[in-house]
Scaffold this motif. Sequence first.
Motif, PDB file in Angstrom:
ATOM      1  N   ILE A   4       0.857  -1.184   0.000  1.00  0.00           N
ATOM      2  CA  ILE A   4       0.000   0.000   0.000  1.00  0.00           C
ATOM      3  C   ILE A   4       0.893   1.233   0.000  1.00  0.00           C
ATOM      4  O   ILE A   4       1.679   1.435   0.932  1.00  0.00           O
ATOM      5  N   VAL A   5       0.777   2.043  -1.044  1.00  0.00           N
ATOM      6  CA  VAL A   5       1.564   3.276  -1.139  1.00  0.00           C
ATOM      7  C   VAL A   5       0.693   4.438  -0.698  1.00  0.00           C
ATOM      8  O   VAL A   5      -0.338   4.729  -1.311  1.00  0.00           O
ATOM      9  N   CYS A   6       1.087   5.094   0.374  1.00  0.00           N
ATOM     10  CA  CYS A   6       0.305   6.197   0.936  1.00  0.00           C
ATOM     11  C   CYS A   6       1.207   7.417   1.094  1.00  0.00           C
ATOM     12  O   CYS A   6       2.145   7.402   1.892  1.00  0.00           O
ATOM     13  N   LEU A   7       0.915   8.473   0.337  1.00  0.00           N
ATOM     14  CA  LEU A   7       1.732   9.687   0.388  1.00  0.00           C
ATOM     15  C   LEU A   7       0.983  10.856   1.015  1.00  0.00           C
ATOM     16  O   LEU A   7       1.480  11.978   1.018  1.00  0.00           O
ATOM     17  N   SER A   8      -0.222  10.599   1.526  1.00  0.00           N
ATOM     18  CA  SER A   8      -1.040  11.682   2.075  1.00  0.00           C
ATOM     19  C   SER A   8      -1.921  11.161   3.198  1.00  0.00           C
ATOM     20  O   SER A   8      -2.416  10.031   3.152  1.00  0.00           O
ATOM     21  N   TYR A   9      -2.156  12.012   4.195  1.00  0.00           N
ATOM     22  CA  TYR A   9      -3.059  11.659   5.288  1.00  0.00           C
ATOM     23  C   TYR A   9      -4.488  11.452   4.804  1.00  0.00           C
ATOM     24  O   TYR A   9      -5.284  10.776   5.462  1.00  0.00           O
ATOM     25  N   LEU A  10      -4.829  12.026   3.664  1.00  0.00           N
ATOM     26  CA  LEU A  10      -6.181  11.886   3.137  1.00  0.00           C
ATOM     27  C   LEU A  10      -6.577  10.424   2.945  1.00  0.00           C
ATOM     28  O   LEU A  10      -7.753  10.072   3.031  1.00  0.00           O
ATOM     29  N   SER A  11      -5.604   9.579   2.668  1.00  0.00           N
ATOM     30  CA  SER A  11      -5.891   8.185   2.323  1.00  0.00           C
ATOM     31  C   SER A  11      -5.815   7.226   3.505  1.00  0.00           C
ATOM     32  O   SER A  11      -6.052   6.027   3.336  1.00  0.00           O
ATOM     33  N   ILE A  12      -5.509   7.721   4.683  1.00  0.00           N
ATOM     34  CA  ILE A  12      -5.310   6.841   5.835  1.00  0.00           C
ATOM     35  C   ILE A  12      -6.518   5.948   6.141  1.00  0.00           C
ATOM     36  O   ILE A  12      -6.348   4.752   6.426  1.00  0.00           O
ATOM     37  N   PRO A  13      -7.760   6.436   6.099  1.00  0.00           N
ATOM     38  CA  PRO A  13      -8.882   5.519   6.371  1.00  0.00           C
ATOM     39  C   PRO A  13      -8.917   4.321   5.419  1.00  0.00           C
ATOM     40  O   PRO A  13      -9.165   3.187   5.850  1.00  0.00           O
ATOM     41  N   GLU A  14      -8.666   4.557   4.119  1.00  0.00           N
ATOM     42  CA  GLU A  14      -8.629   3.441   3.165  1.00  0.00           C
ATOM     43  C   GLU A  14      -7.429   2.531   3.419  1.00  0.00           C
ATOM     44  O   GLU A  14      -7.546   1.308   3.344  1.00  0.00           O
ATOM     45  N   VAL A  15      -6.293   3.136   3.722  1.00  0.00           N
ATOM     46  CA  VAL A  15      -5.077   2.355   3.967  1.00  0.00           C
ATOM     47  C   VAL A  15      -5.278   1.406   5.146  1.00  0.00           C
ATOM     48  O   VAL A  15      -4.977   0.207   5.068  1.00  0.00           O
ATOM     49  N   LEU A  16      -5.786   1.928   6.248  1.00  0.00           N
ATOM     50  CA  LEU A  16      -6.001   1.091   7.428  1.00  0.00           C
ATOM     51  C   LEU A  16      -7.038   0.004   7.152  1.00  0.00           C
ATOM     52  O   LEU A  16      -6.882  -1.146   7.586  1.00  0.00           O
ATOM     53  N   SER A  17      -8.090   0.357   6.423  1.00  0.00           N
ATOM     54  CA  SER A  17      -9.133  -0.626   6.114  1.00  0.00           C
ATOM     55  C   SER A  17      -8.593  -1.771   5.266  1.00  0.00           C
ATOM     56  O   SER A  17      -8.999  -2.926   5.431  1.00  0.00           O
ATOM     57  N   LEU A  18      -7.671  -1.470   4.357  1.00  0.00           N
ATOM     58  CA  LEU A  18      -7.097  -2.509   3.499  1.00  0.00           C
ATOM     59  C   LEU A  18      -6.292  -3.537   4.288  1.00  0.00           C
ATOM     60  O   LEU A  18      -6.152  -4.684   3.864  1.00  0.00           O
ATOM     61  N   THR A  19      -5.757  -3.133   5.431  1.00  0.00           N
ATOM     62  CA  THR A  19      -4.928  -4.067   6.207  1.00  0.00           C
ATOM     63  C   THR A  19      -5.758  -5.108   6.951  1.00  0.00           C
ATOM     64  O   THR A  19      -5.211  -6.126   7.396  1.00  0.00           O
ATOM     65  N   GLU A  20      -7.056  -4.870   7.091  1.00  0.00           N
ATOM     66  CA  GLU A  20      -7.896  -5.806   7.849  1.00  0.00           C
ATOM     67  C   GLU A  20      -7.864  -7.195   7.209  1.00  0.00           C
ATOM     68  O   GLU A  20      -8.082  -7.348   6.009  1.00  0.00           O
ATOM     69  N   GLY A  21      -7.560  -8.185   8.013  1.00  0.00           N
ATOM     70  CA  GLY A  21      -7.531  -9.562   7.527  1.00  0.00           C
ATOM     71  C   GLY A  21      -6.234  -9.957   6.847  1.00  0.00           C
ATOM     72  O   GLY A  21      -6.101 -11.084   6.372  1.00  0.00           O
ATOM     73  N   HIS A  22      -5.263  -9.037   6.792  1.00  0.00           N
ATOM     74  CA  HIS A  22      -3.972  -9.332   6.149  1.00  0.00           C
ATOM     75  C   HIS A  22      -2.863  -9.381   7.201  1.00  0.00           C
ATOM     76  O   HIS A  22      -2.693  -8.452   7.983  1.00  0.00           O
TER      77      HIS A  22
END
Length: 333
Positions: A4-22
């Motif tokens: 997951i490439v995250c360069l902005s705080y704007l995307s943190i909710p999606e980034v954290l959600s993607l980690t669920e179950g991984h």
Amino acid sequence: MLYIVCLSYLSIPEVLSLTEGHDDFKIITDQPSLHEFCSKMFSDKEVILVDRPPKLSGLNKIILPLKLKQYKADLLKKLGKPEKSDIYIFYNAFGFHISWWLTKIAANNTIYYKPDIDMSMWKDRYTVNSLVKQFWIWLNFNALTIPVWNGTEYFPKVSDQYIRKYHIKVLERIPINFAYIKKLLNEKFHIGNQKYLLLSGNTVPDNMVYEQEYISKNDAIIEIMGLENVAIKIHPRFNSLYGKEKDGVIVPSFIPANIIFDNFDTIIGYSSAALFEAANKGKTTISLICMFEPVSTDNKANFIKYLNGNLKDGAKIFYPETPAEFAEIIGGA
């Protein structure tokens, strides 16, 4: 493996959600504050901090090609060449160093792209200056970009041509699991439950408002709210506090505002993207942009256009012009 490439705080909710179950994932960022936050939420092994491309000035520019060659070699060594992995990227612009890495691995992986903001209100603008920058990015990073103008500066936006060339799948949305995010957050941090969240940080350092103007009117609204009812959220890149902000409850700078909205009734700031994020969640949201006398009236108009342009149907940001109007809004919130 999930990347997951995250360069902005704007995307943190999606980034954290993607980690669920991984259990096997890597978060990649070039922002030290994001690296600090994600490392605290997970572990250092699951978060990779990469350097931004080097910048040189004056006669030192002569050696820039050599510096860039070494930079890209180091970047590839740090990120590696994964295969048969899902890779999610969250950025609109200024991610051309990551775009270069993707050109090296796109053939053997599935890449998903989710823009972090809506840039449709900004228009493509081709000038000698923007074309030179666009050519420089392509020459050094093999990234095809479009120069968009926000009224004050150019942004090298990811182009549709680049997306098609590397068979990148564009996502309109990624489901956000706020219950999962809240669970993660509560396991690592204690966030207070003050009534108001005041977003502080870059208004003065970025020369949007003069310091005395900011202190005078910001102190006035803090007095209206009551200091004991206010939590101050420091900007990730600017840790300065002014006036009565110094005496308030401080939310650490590395914690993203967009995952703690539920702890507060009202979100207040100047031009932060967190304002339209809060409004889109149905929170009472106030921008102080019309209350402070701006250094540049052009910037003021562009900021309002940016905030309103990212609102969903039915969402609203209040723009009080005086402390009295501010008091009326929070009184009815």
